[in-house]
Design a protein around this motif. Structure first.
Motif, short mmCIF file in Angstrom:
data_model
loop_
_atom_site.label_atom_id
_atom_site.label_comp_id
_atom_site.label_asym_id
_atom_site.label_seq_id
_atom_site.Cartn_x
_atom_site.Cartn_y
_atom_site.Cartn_z
N GLY A 88 34.73 -30.40 24.53
CA GLY A 88 33.53 -30.15 23.76
C GLY A 88 32.29 -30.74 24.40
O GLY A 88 31.19 -30.16 24.34
N LEU A 89 32.45 -31.89 25.06
CA LEU A 89 31.32 -32.52 25.74
C LEU A 89 30.91 -31.72 26.97
O LEU A 89 29.72 -31.62 27.29
N TYR A 90 31.90 -31.16 27.69
CA TYR A 90 31.58 -30.31 28.82
C TYR A 90 30.75 -29.10 28.36
O TYR A 90 29.81 -28.69 29.04
N GLU A 91 31.11 -28.56 27.20
CA GLU A 91 30.38 -27.40 26.69
C GLU A 91 28.95 -27.77 26.31
O GLU A 91 28.02 -26.99 26.55
N VAL A 92 28.77 -28.96 25.75
CA VAL A 92 27.42 -29.41 25.43
C VAL A 92 26.58 -29.53 26.70
O VAL A 92 25.44 -29.06 26.76
N SER A 93 27.14 -30.16 27.72
CA SER A 93 26.42 -30.30 29.00
C SER A 93 26.15 -28.94 29.64
O SER A 93 25.07 -28.72 30.21
N ARG A 94 27.11 -28.06 29.56
CA ARG A 94 26.93 -26.72 30.15
C ARG A 94 25.77 -26.00 29.46
O ARG A 94 24.93 -25.37 30.13
N ARG A 95 25.73 -26.07 28.14
CA ARG A 95 24.67 -25.38 27.41
C ARG A 95 23.30 -26.01 27.68
O ARG A 95 22.29 -25.29 27.77
N ARG A 96 23.26 -27.30 27.81
CA ARG A 96 21.99 -27.93 28.14
C ARG A 96 21.53 -27.53 29.54
O ARG A 96 20.34 -27.32 29.78
N GLU A 97 22.47 -27.38 30.44
CA GLU A 97 22.13 -27.01 31.81
C GLU A 97 21.62 -25.58 31.90
O GLU A 97 20.68 -25.28 32.65
N THR A 98 22.24 -24.68 31.16
CA THR A 98 21.87 -23.26 31.23
C THR A 98 20.77 -22.89 30.25
O THR A 98 20.27 -21.76 30.28
N GLY A 99 20.41 -23.81 29.35
CA GLY A 99 19.37 -23.50 28.38
C GLY A 99 19.85 -22.69 27.20
O GLY A 99 19.04 -22.14 26.43
N GLU A 100 21.16 -22.59 27.01
CA GLU A 100 21.71 -21.85 25.87
C GLU A 100 21.55 -22.68 24.59
O GLU A 100 21.43 -23.91 24.64
N PRO A 101 21.54 -22.01 23.43
CA PRO A 101 21.40 -22.75 22.16
C PRO A 101 22.51 -23.77 21.99
O PRO A 101 23.66 -23.54 22.38
N LEU A 102 22.16 -24.90 21.41
CA LEU A 102 23.12 -25.99 21.21
C LEU A 102 23.28 -26.22 19.72
O LEU A 102 22.53 -26.96 19.09
N THR A 103 24.28 -25.54 19.14
CA THR A 103 24.55 -25.66 17.71
C THR A 103 26.03 -25.93 17.50
O THR A 103 26.86 -25.61 18.37
N TRP A 104 26.37 -26.48 16.36
CA TRP A 104 27.77 -26.79 16.07
C TRP A 104 28.66 -25.55 16.12
O TRP A 104 29.73 -25.59 16.75
N PRO A 105 28.30 -24.44 15.45
CA PRO A 105 29.18 -23.27 15.51
C PRO A 105 29.44 -22.78 16.93
O PRO A 105 30.58 -22.45 17.29
N LEU A 106 28.39 -22.76 17.76
CA LEU A 106 28.57 -22.26 19.13
C LEU A 106 29.44 -23.19 19.96
O LEU A 106 30.31 -22.73 20.72
N VAL A 107 29.23 -24.50 19.83
CA VAL A 107 30.02 -25.46 20.61
C VAL A 107 31.48 -25.44 20.17
O VAL A 107 32.41 -25.37 20.99
N LEU A 108 31.71 -25.47 18.86
CA LEU A 108 33.08 -25.50 18.36
C LEU A 108 33.81 -24.19 18.63
O LEU A 108 35.01 -24.19 18.91
N GLN A 109 33.08 -23.06 18.56
CA GLN A 109 33.71 -21.78 18.87
C GLN A 109 34.12 -21.73 20.34
O GLN A 109 35.18 -21.20 20.68
#
Length: 266
Positions: A88-109
């Motif tokens: 889950g932490l990798y996904e958070v970092s990936r989204r921050r790097e690519t500029g994708e939205p960072l929300t609980w549903p998206l990360v958990l999905q």
């Protein structure tokens, strides 16, 4: 924002290349991981809390059911599953790097979707190594102390004050170090790679091994520092893992991004 190693119009191949690591890469990855943690602390503390609570269960349940001998190896082997918990932490970092939205549903999905993909096989590999660790400790315990469960105080006394106890500790530590080295080598970048790219788990493990082989001194140094920090974090009832897992999880993502290069075909 796109990944820096993907030129416009380029198409990725499935065979990632690796580059040599330096201490500067480790420092930069850790600094970037700290920025991710500070920018999204709730996500970090959430996944850190899962790891912490899991550690507390492994620390208390064996003693409650009379398996005091299992407390230490469970605590020691618990670090082996850290890379999987950090997905889950990798996904958070990936989204921050690519500029994708960072929300609980998206990360958990994103994490949930990995259950039926290659990443689940890597999770099975780490769990299998963890089981091997526990079985060999149980075998050593039976060889040195028999099959009867010892009183906690008596077990600790025999562990540190008798020849059998010290030999048990020595052999167990050596075997544990070998298993830890193997696990570290095959999971260093494999979990973030599987989350980031469409590769199979065998390729991910081989890529991770190649990263270690490319810069063995730097990577083993990183592994040793990680082991020491995790050990210290476990001392106050595993509470330090609340902060260590997020920092190391985010840093691992950025280390992967610095060391694994995806060739492109134009």
């Amino acid at each position: 924002m796109t990944h820096p190693d993907l030129p416009a119009g380029g198409v990725r191949t499935l065979e990632p290349a690796v580059r040599a690591a330096s201490v500067a890469d480790i420092r930069a990855a850790f600094e970037a991981g700290m920025r991710d943690f500070m920018a999204a602390p709730v996500f970090g503390l959430f996944f850190g809390a899962i790891y912490w609570l899991g550690g507390l269960m492994l620390l208390t349940l064996p003693g409650y059911f009379g398996y005091v001998w299992a407390v230490f190896p469970l605590a020691a082997g618990f670090a082996l599953i850290g890379p999987f918990v950090a997905v889950g932490l990798y996904e958070v970092s990936r989204r921050r790097e690519t500029g994708e939205p960072l929300t609980w549903p998206l990360v958990l999905q994103a994490v949930w979707r990995q259950g039926g993909r290659e990443l689940s096989w890597m999770a099975f590999v780490t769990l299998f190594i963890f089981l091997i660790w526990m079985y060999q400790v149980r075998l050593l315990y039976a060889l040195f102390f028999g099959f009867a469960s010892l009183d906690p105080l008596l077990f600790v006394q025999q562990l540190f004050t008798t020849a059998d106890g010290l030999i048990f500790l020595g052999i167990g530590t050596c075997v544990g170090a070998i298993l830890a080295l193997v696990t570290f080598s095959i999971t260093l970048v494999s979990f973030p790679l599987l989350l980031d790219r469409d590769v199979d788990w065998i390729t991910a493990m081989i890529t991770s091994l190649r990263v270690v082989r490319e810069s063995p001194e730097v990577m083993l140094g990183w592994g040793l520092v990680t082991a020491v920090v995790i050990f210290v974090a476990m001392l106050p009832a595993f509470a330090g893992l609340l902060f260590v897992l997020p920092l190391w999880g985010h840093a691992t993502w950025h280390l992967y991004r610095r060391l694994v290069v995806h060739p492109v075909a134009t």
